[in-house]
Each structure stands twice: as C-alpha cells, then as structure tokens.
Motif scaffolding. Structure first.
Motif, PDB file in Angstrom:
ATOM      1  N   CYS A   1      -7.206  -3.449   7.901  1.00 54.50           N
ATOM      2  CA  CYS A   1      -7.952  -4.633   8.317  1.00 54.50           C
ATOM      3  C   CYS A   1      -7.146  -5.477   9.302  1.00 54.50           C
ATOM      4  O   CYS A   1      -5.979  -5.780   9.061  1.00 54.50           O
TER       5      CYS A   1
ATOM      6  N   SER B   1     -15.855  -6.012   7.458  1.00 51.41           N
ATOM      7  CA  SER B   1     -16.093  -7.469   7.465  1.00 51.41           C
ATOM      8  C   SER B   1     -16.016  -8.078   8.862  1.00 51.41           C
ATOM      9  O   SER B   1     -16.670  -9.087   9.130  1.00 51.41           O
TER      10      SER B   1
ATOM     11  N   THR C   1     -11.269  -8.681   4.838  1.00 52.70           N
ATOM     12  CA  THR C   1     -11.738  -7.550   4.051  1.00 52.70           C
ATOM     13  C   THR C   1     -11.819  -7.850   2.552  1.00 52.70           C
ATOM     14  O   THR C   1     -11.003  -8.595   2.016  1.00 52.70           O
ATOM     15  N   GLY C   2     -12.782  -7.251   1.907  1.00 48.20           N
ATOM     16  CA  GLY C   2     -12.895  -7.346   0.455  1.00 48.20           C
ATOM     17  C   GLY C   2     -12.125  -6.231  -0.232  1.00 48.20           C
ATOM     18  O   GLY C   2     -12.064  -6.185  -1.458  1.00 48.20           O
ATOM     19  N   THR C   3     -11.559  -5.334   0.564  1.00 51.68           N
ATOM     20  CA  THR C   3     -10.814  -4.187   0.031  1.00 51.68           C
ATOM     21  C   THR C   3      -9.421  -4.099   0.669  1.00 51.68           C
ATOM     22  O   THR C   3      -9.084  -3.096   1.284  1.00 51.68           O
ATOM     23  N   PRO C   4      -8.622  -5.182   0.561  1.00 49.17           N
ATOM     24  CA  PRO C   4      -7.322  -5.172   1.219  1.00 49.17           C
ATOM     25  C   PRO C   4      -6.423  -4.037   0.703  1.00 49.17           C
ATOM     26  O   PRO C   4      -6.484  -3.732  -0.479  1.00 49.17           O
TER      27      PRO C   4
ATOM     28  N   TYR D   1       0.859  -1.179   0.000  1.00 55.35           N
ATOM     29  CA  TYR D   1       0.000   0.000   0.000  1.00 55.35           C
ATOM     30  C   TYR D   1       0.896   1.230   0.000  1.00 55.35           C
ATOM     31  O   TYR D   1       1.769   1.359   0.855  1.00 55.35           O
TER      32      TYR D   1
ATOM     33  N   CYS E   1      -9.826  -1.744   5.983  1.00 55.66           N
ATOM     34  CA  CYS E   1     -11.014  -2.329   6.587  1.00 55.66           C
ATOM     35  C   CYS E   1     -12.266  -1.968   5.789  1.00 55.66           C
ATOM     36  O   CYS E   1     -12.444  -0.812   5.386  1.00 55.66           O
ATOM     37  N   ASP E   2     -13.138  -2.952   5.586  1.00 59.12           N
ATOM     38  CA  ASP E   2     -14.438  -2.700   4.939  1.00 59.12           C
ATOM     39  C   ASP E   2     -15.596  -3.079   5.866  1.00 59.12           C
ATOM     40  O   ASP E   2     -16.736  -3.170   5.442  1.00 59.12           O
TER      41      ASP E   2
END
Length: 82
Positions: free
Chosen positions: A63, A77, A68-71, A52, A74-75
């Motif tokens: 996260c 989850s 998470t679906g957005t690594p 990142y 955090c989303d």
C-alpha cells in the motif's frame, strides 16, 4: 485528541519483489523517504511500522496511500481517494 492521519505517500501501490523468509517493515505513517518501507521517520508520531514476513519469493503490492484495510498490502483503497 484526534487520531493522527497518515501522509499519503502515493495514490497507487508499490510493486515489490520480496524474498521468501525475509522480514520487511512497511511504513504506516507515509513519511519515509524509502517507501514503501520504514526509515524511522515515524519517530514522534503515534505510528509504528508493520512487520511483514514473506512466505515465498514473489511480487507483491504494498500500500502506498496508507489507507488499506489489509496492511501492509494494497486492498484498492487508493481508488476511493479524492
């Protein structure tokens, strides 16, 4: 062979102040002792850290549950974990 599941490091996000232009490597396996970032503990697993690059200096939520679906961020989850 079944897909390996990450270890849940924490059932909440890690709040981190990032520095603009700096690279961060988020732990995807959940085994790192330096959460939420990688310390190499994934070696020997099918996991690899997620790079990142911070666009600006700010507070972010990385996260902790590794679901998470957005690594690497955090989303929410973790709210669905039992």
């Amino acid at each position: 062979m079944a897909e390996e599941q990450p270890t849940i490091a924490k059932k909440a996000p890690y709040t981190v102040q990032v520095e603009g232009g700096k690279n961060y490597f988020w732990c995807a396996c959940g085994r790192s002792e330096t959460q939420p970032f990688c310390d190499g503990s994934h070696k020997g697993t099918e996991f690899t850290p997620v790079k990142y690059t911070a666009e600006k200096s700010e507070w972010l939520w990385f996260c902790g549950c590794k679901q998470t679906g957005t690594p690497p961020l955090c989303d929410g989850s973790h709210k669905n974990l039992k």
